[in-house]
Scaffold this active site. Structure first.
Site, short mmCIF file in Angstrom:
data_model
loop_
_atom_site.label_atom_id
_atom_site.label_comp_id
_atom_site.label_asym_id
_atom_site.label_seq_id
_atom_site.Cartn_x
_atom_site.Cartn_y
_atom_site.Cartn_z
N ARG A 45 0.82 -1.21 0.00
CA ARG A 45 0.00 0.00 0.00
C ARG A 45 0.85 1.26 0.00
O ARG A 45 0.33 2.36 -0.10
CB ARG A 45 -0.92 0.01 1.22
CG ARG A 45 -2.02 -1.02 1.15
CD ARG A 45 -2.90 -0.99 2.38
NE ARG A 45 -4.00 -1.94 2.26
CZ ARG A 45 -4.76 -2.33 3.26
NH1 ARG A 45 -4.56 -1.83 4.48
NH2 ARG A 45 -5.74 -3.19 3.08
N ASP B 49 -13.68 -8.42 -4.69
CA ASP B 49 -13.27 -9.73 -4.20
C ASP B 49 -14.32 -10.26 -3.24
O ASP B 49 -15.39 -9.66 -3.06
CB ASP B 49 -11.88 -9.67 -3.56
CG ASP B 49 -11.86 -8.84 -2.27
OD1 ASP B 49 -12.89 -8.20 -1.94
OD2 ASP B 49 -10.82 -8.83 -1.59
N GLU C 81 -0.99 -9.02 -5.06
CA GLU C 81 -2.35 -9.48 -5.35
C GLU C 81 -2.38 -10.96 -5.70
O GLU C 81 -3.29 -11.69 -5.28
CB GLU C 81 -2.97 -8.65 -6.49
CG GLU C 81 -3.29 -7.22 -6.12
CD GLU C 81 -4.25 -7.11 -4.95
OE1 GLU C 81 -5.11 -7.99 -4.79
OE2 GLU C 81 -4.14 -6.13 -4.18
N GLN D 221 -6.66 -16.28 -2.03
CA GLN D 221 -6.90 -17.47 -1.20
C GLN D 221 -5.88 -17.60 -0.06
O GLN D 221 -5.60 -18.70 0.40
CB GLN D 221 -6.83 -18.75 -2.07
CG GLN D 221 -7.73 -18.74 -3.29
CD GLN D 221 -9.19 -18.81 -2.93
OE1 GLN D 221 -9.58 -19.38 -1.93
NE2 GLN D 221 -10.03 -18.22 -3.77
N THR D 222 -5.33 -16.47 0.39
CA THR D 222 -4.26 -16.50 1.39
C THR D 222 -4.49 -15.42 2.44
O THR D 222 -4.85 -14.29 2.11
CB THR D 222 -2.89 -16.26 0.71
OG1 THR D 222 -2.69 -17.23 -0.31
CG2 THR D 222 -1.75 -16.35 1.71
N TYR E 124 -10.37 -9.42 -11.27
CA TYR E 124 -10.04 -8.85 -9.98
C TYR E 124 -8.61 -8.29 -9.96
O TYR E 124 -8.37 -7.14 -9.58
CB TYR E 124 -10.20 -9.91 -8.88
CG TYR E 124 -9.50 -9.55 -7.60
CD1 TYR E 124 -10.07 -8.64 -6.72
CD2 TYR E 124 -8.24 -10.07 -7.29
CE1 TYR E 124 -9.41 -8.27 -5.55
CE2 TYR E 124 -7.59 -9.71 -6.13
CZ TYR E 124 -8.18 -8.81 -5.26
OH TYR E 124 -7.52 -8.44 -4.13
N LEU F 251 2.46 -22.40 -0.16
CA LEU F 251 1.40 -21.40 -0.31
C LEU F 251 0.16 -21.97 -0.98
O LEU F 251 -0.93 -21.45 -0.84
CB LEU F 251 1.93 -20.20 -1.11
CG LEU F 251 1.13 -18.91 -1.07
CD1 LEU F 251 0.89 -18.45 0.36
CD2 LEU F 251 1.86 -17.80 -1.84
N CYS G 264 -20.17 -5.49 14.06
CA CYS G 264 -21.36 -4.65 13.85
C CYS G 264 -21.49 -3.55 14.90
O CYS G 264 -21.99 -2.46 14.60
CB CYS G 264 -22.62 -5.52 13.85
SG CYS G 264 -22.68 -6.73 12.50
#
Length: 353
Positions: A27, A140, A39, A44-45, A122, A82, A201
């Site tokens: 980032r 995603d 990415e 899935q990680t 994605y 992985l 929430c």
């Protein structure tokens, strides 16, 4: 009221993000190579696990040219553990395309990015928005879940219609905001606040207008149309131990763990006890008539994949065998250079390798 909520949505989201965003290395850059690596690794990680691999890859391959020039064996070895190994193979292929056809510069448009090996909607949207600030939504699983709950959308998220519907909604909510910030924020909110189980929430800034929260539908949304069938497979690994090393072979393409190394394998279509396996034609074909000493038979290990459940045993054997053509004899040094599945790594540890 709905339109007023939609107009305020982006501002509320970005204020939350500025306060709660995790500090993550990808980032802090607009470099498309670094963003693309992150990415692909994070698919899935979990972020915690992905960070280790992200640093491993950026240190080994600082540029896309370094990755393109690397041997596939090294790429697969760094990826080991992985899972979803086709990602690593496509990562390597895409690096070669960028290095050779684009002179090392990533394409800037969604469609061109989408054409790279292993890059779907994605990932293309992520690179286009995070690196080049293009106004394309990154949708995603976290975004599906958040928008489904917040706006009360019951379209099954595994349907073709959902991709278009959720993308159009996300892009309408993005209007007037920097795409790279908006996309990071909406993904982060889904990952850390609007979680699959036990969402936060009580502290959610959208709780007063959230469809699911107001109607007690948190556990009902999002909706999935299909329940994935899990296939059971039964693997019997033969660890043929010799003074010079252990025999391995490379798995073929078109199946799980393609091109990774493993022990000689007998796969049965149902649970098979060791005594029955040792009487089978497959056992005799691999081991022949030479006397074999069975040093150890492991317990059954269960290894879960996204759509398969592997039941595996390891047979630690001593004796002379005639190697098949595709077997290689690997000592400890060579073994450490070869990529194997986590399950085979367990067997190697058991055998002292």
């Amino acid at each position: 009221l709905v339109w007023r909520f939609m107009a305020a949505f982006g501002g509320t989201l970005l204020r939350w993000y500025k306060k709660h965003a995790r500090e993550l290395p990808w980032r802090e850059t607009r470099d498309p190579y670094v963003i693309w690596l992150s990415e692909v690794i994070l698919q899935q990680t979990r972020v915690e696990q992905g960070l280790l691999y992200f640093h491993r890859f950026t240190e080994a391959f600082p540029t896309v040219h370094d990755l393109a020039r690397a041997k596939e064996e090294k790429v697969m070895k760094l990826w080991q553990g992985l899972g979803y190994y086709s990602r690593a193979r496509n990562l390597h292929k895409a690096a070669k395309v960028v290095a050779n056809e684009y002179q090392g510069k990533f394409p800037r448009t969604f469609d061109e990015l989408r054409s790279l090996p292993g890059v779907g909607d994605y990932t293309a949207a992520a690179i286009a928005s995070f690196a080049f600030d293009q106004a394309v939504a990154v949708v995603d699983g976290n975004v599906f879940r958040f928008l489904s709950r917040c706006f009360g959308i019951d379209t099954p998220i595994d349907s073709p219609r959902a991709k278009r519907e959720f993308r159009e909604l996300a892009e309408s909510l993005m209007e007037g905001h920097a795409p790279h910030f908006f996309n990071q924020a909406i993904m982060e909110f889904g990952a850390t606040s609007c979680k699959p189980a036990q969402p936060l929430c009580a502290s959610c800034p959208f709780r007063d207008t959230c469809h699911a929260y107001q109607r007690d539908l948190i556990t009902s949304l999002p909706v999935k149309a299909k329940k994935q069938q899990v296939r059971d497979r039964y693997f019997h690994y033969l660890i043929l131990n010799t003074p010079k090393g252990v025999y391995l072979r490379q798995r073929a393409t078109g199946d799980i763990w393609a091109k990774l190394y493993e022990f000689p394998l007998i796969e049965t279509d149902q649970p098979t006890e060791p005594a029955s396996l040792m009487r089978s034609s497959a056992w005799k074909r691999i081991l022949g008539k030479q006397p074999i000493h069975i040093r150890q038979i492991s317990r059954e290990y269960k290894h879960l994949l996204s759509h398969q459940r592997i039941h595996a045993r390891f047979y630690l054997l001593d004796g002379k065998v005639k190697p098949e053509q595709d077997w290689i004899l690997a000592d400890k040094a060579k073994r450490k250079r070869l990529a194997v599945s986590r399950l085979v790594e367990t067997g190697l540890e058991q055998a002292g390798f």
